[in-house]
Design a protein around this motif. Structure first.
Motif, short mmCIF file in Angstrom:
data_model
loop_
_atom_site.label_atom_id
_atom_site.label_comp_id
_atom_site.label_asym_id
_atom_site.label_seq_id
_atom_site.Cartn_x
_atom_site.Cartn_y
_atom_site.Cartn_z
N GLY A 1 -5.36 8.40 0.52
CA GLY A 1 -6.19 7.48 1.31
C GLY A 1 -5.40 6.23 1.67
N LEU A 2 -4.70 5.69 0.70
CA LEU A 2 -3.85 4.52 0.96
C LEU A 2 -2.75 4.86 1.96
N ALA A 3 -2.18 6.05 1.81
CA ALA A 3 -1.12 6.47 2.73
C ALA A 3 -1.67 6.52 4.16
N GLU A 4 -2.87 7.06 4.30
CA GLU A 4 -3.49 7.13 5.64
C GLU A 4 -3.70 5.73 6.21
N ASP A 5 -4.11 4.80 5.36
CA ASP A 5 -4.30 3.41 5.81
C ASP A 5 -3.01 2.85 6.39
N VAL A 6 -1.92 3.03 5.65
CA VAL A 6 -0.64 2.48 6.08
C VAL A 6 -0.26 3.05 7.45
N ILE A 7 -0.42 4.36 7.57
CA ILE A 7 -0.02 5.04 8.81
C ILE A 7 -0.87 4.54 9.97
N ALA A 8 -2.19 4.42 9.72
CA ALA A 8 -3.09 3.97 10.79
C ALA A 8 -2.84 2.51 11.16
N ASP A 9 -2.54 1.69 10.17
CA ASP A 9 -2.40 0.25 10.43
C ASP A 9 -1.07 -0.12 11.09
N ASP A 10 -0.14 0.82 11.13
CA ASP A 10 1.15 0.49 11.73
C ASP A 10 1.03 0.16 13.22
N ASN A 11 0.06 0.78 13.88
CA ASN A 11 -0.20 0.46 15.30
C ASN A 11 -0.42 -1.01 15.53
N GLN A 12 -1.13 -1.63 14.60
CA GLN A 12 -1.45 -3.05 14.76
C GLN A 12 -0.17 -3.88 14.70
N ILE A 13 0.70 -3.54 13.77
CA ILE A 13 1.99 -4.24 13.66
C ILE A 13 2.76 -4.05 14.97
N LEU B 1 10.63 -6.90 11.97
CA LEU B 1 9.32 -6.70 11.33
C LEU B 1 8.71 -5.37 11.76
N GLU B 2 8.90 -5.05 13.04
CA GLU B 2 8.37 -3.78 13.53
C GLU B 2 9.00 -2.61 12.76
N ARG B 3 10.31 -2.71 12.53
CA ARG B 3 11.01 -1.65 11.79
C ARG B 3 10.58 -1.62 10.32
N MET B 4 10.31 -2.78 9.74
CA MET B 4 9.85 -2.79 8.34
C MET B 4 8.51 -2.04 8.24
N GLY B 5 7.64 -2.26 9.23
CA GLY B 5 6.38 -1.51 9.27
C GLY B 5 6.64 0.00 9.36
N ASP B 6 7.65 0.37 10.15
CA ASP B 6 8.01 1.79 10.27
C ASP B 6 8.48 2.35 8.93
N MET B 7 9.26 1.56 8.20
CA MET B 7 9.76 2.04 6.90
C MET B 7 8.60 2.27 5.93
N SER B 8 7.65 1.33 5.88
CA SER B 8 6.45 1.53 5.06
C SER B 8 5.74 2.81 5.47
N THR B 9 5.63 2.98 6.78
CA THR B 9 4.92 4.16 7.29
C THR B 9 5.61 5.44 6.87
N HIS B 10 6.94 5.44 6.94
CA HIS B 10 7.67 6.64 6.52
C HIS B 10 7.46 6.93 5.03
N ILE B 11 7.43 5.90 4.23
CA ILE B 11 7.19 6.08 2.80
C ILE B 11 5.79 6.66 2.58
N ALA B 12 4.83 6.12 3.32
CA ALA B 12 3.46 6.63 3.22
C ALA B 12 3.38 8.08 3.70
N LYS C 1 0.83 -1.21 0.00
CA LYS C 1 0.00 0.00 0.00
C LYS C 1 0.87 1.26 0.00
N ALA C 2 1.96 1.23 0.77
CA ALA C 2 2.83 2.42 0.85
C ALA C 2 3.43 2.72 -0.51
N THR C 3 3.83 1.67 -1.21
CA THR C 3 4.43 1.85 -2.52
C THR C 3 3.42 2.42 -3.50
N ARG C 4 2.19 1.90 -3.45
CA ARG C 4 1.16 2.44 -4.35
C ARG C 4 0.81 3.87 -3.96
N ALA C 5 0.71 4.13 -2.66
CA ALA C 5 0.42 5.50 -2.20
C ALA C 5 1.47 6.47 -2.73
#
Lengths: 218, 218
Positions: A40-52, A90-101, A29-33
């Motif tokens: 909208g996709l960017a917001e999803d990624v940022i919001a979903d990082d909490n779950q990770i 894995l937690e850091r990978m989620g952070d990297m996606s979030t930063h891209i988003a 999603k981050a890449t597509r955003a």
């Protein structure tokens, strides 16, 4: 007791797979955003990082509980010890996606990267998405061929990362300072995402071999 | 047996202190190499990073051996589990110093950063050096006041990190693309260095409280 223990170990491994799936969704999603300026996709990624984040903490706690109650040895111990390191990656990978988003959201409705570099970032993103999917499969199957493939894909990401610097520092670069900052950061995030996948692949190798594979990526 | 065990646990803690001392030396030298364009110091930092890497791997192996042979519980288990996470953060802190030193070496004999930003980087560097020294003391004494101070110093590093972006993206920025790239990366490295210190401080808190403090820095 023994059966409970084996169930708990299986649960550790299932949870790692579950989190890696969420990370794969996140980078996709981050890449597509990023590529399509889809806020909208960017917001999803940022919001979903909490779950990770929450799932990695719960996994750590489960691993520590197993260490305390079951006092595993040999491969069982390796499962738990490697899980404690894999969860951090894995937690850091989620952070990297979030930063891209976040970069995509910050520049919206503009695109993050000037036209000349978009194909490069599209390739980096596609590689990271592929790496994340292979990682899920590696964690599921422990098929060491996948570990090797992940390393090769990481080499491709590194090469693209260097090519971003070549572009940005080249004579034909027409980007503004903000473009330079964005390209530098986004490229670094993609590169670190892939590095973490390699670190995890090494820990999966450790599972099989007992040979602690240091995380010496930089 | 019990005595050997207590000795091994003490050794885990001593080794963490030893590595954190090397990290403090590393960031001190990297900061001076960066501020003063001292390529000799930069080379030292880059060469010495191997030692930090090796010591963290040896520490991980010791921790895993203790888990397997001694099956620790309660605070003893927390010492070993936290050591496994702290070693990974220390290893990364050494990498961040190395990256800062690499920037200094790469630009030598020029300075890395245009004059206008040098005071900011001098401050970031001084804060990181101070944080690394406090971290060594925290690992030695487990004095939780130090954990709090490290968090406060990290906030200052974060504020300086943001100020670098403000400068680079501001109207008065006269830097070339290479200056923009260097400032972006160096600032990110300093910021991550401090983040890792906060992660470690949380793990030292966990030692005392048993409350697993997630690494949720980004």
């Amino acid at each position: 007791m023994r059966e409970v223990f084996q169930q708990e170990l299986a649960e550790v491994q299932e949870r790692l797979v579950e989190i890696s799936r969420l990370v794969a969704v996140s980078i996709d999603k981050a890449t597509r955003a990023f590529n399509e300026s889809d806020v909208g996709l960017a917001e999803d990624v940022i919001a979903d990082d909490n779950q990770i984040d929450e799932l990695t903490v719960e996994l750590d706690e489960l691993a520590i509980t197993i260490l305390a109650r079951q006092q595993p040895v040999a491969r069982d111990l390796r499962i738990v010890v490697s899980a404690l390191r894999i969860s951090a990656s894995l937690e850091r990978m989620g952070d990297m996606s979030t930063h891209i988003a976040q970069l995509a959201r910050y520049r919206f409705p503009d695109k993050v990267i000037p036209k000349s570099l978009r194909p490069t970032f599209a390739q980096m993103g596609a590689l990271d998405v592929e790496i994340a999917r292979m990682l899920t499969e590696l964690l599921t199957t422990e098929d060491m061929k996948l570990a090797e493939t992940i390393r090769n894909e990481d080499d491709k990401v590194d090469a693209l990362h260097l090519s971003v610097f070549d572009a940005v520092l080249g004579e034909t670069w027409k980007g503004q300072a903000s473009d330079t900052v964005d390209a530098t950061l986004a490229s670094r995030y993609h590169e670190r995402f892939a590095d973490h996948a390699v670190s995890i692949a090494k820990k999966v190798q450790y599972l099989g071999t007992g040979d602690w594979q240091p995380d010496l990526g930089a």
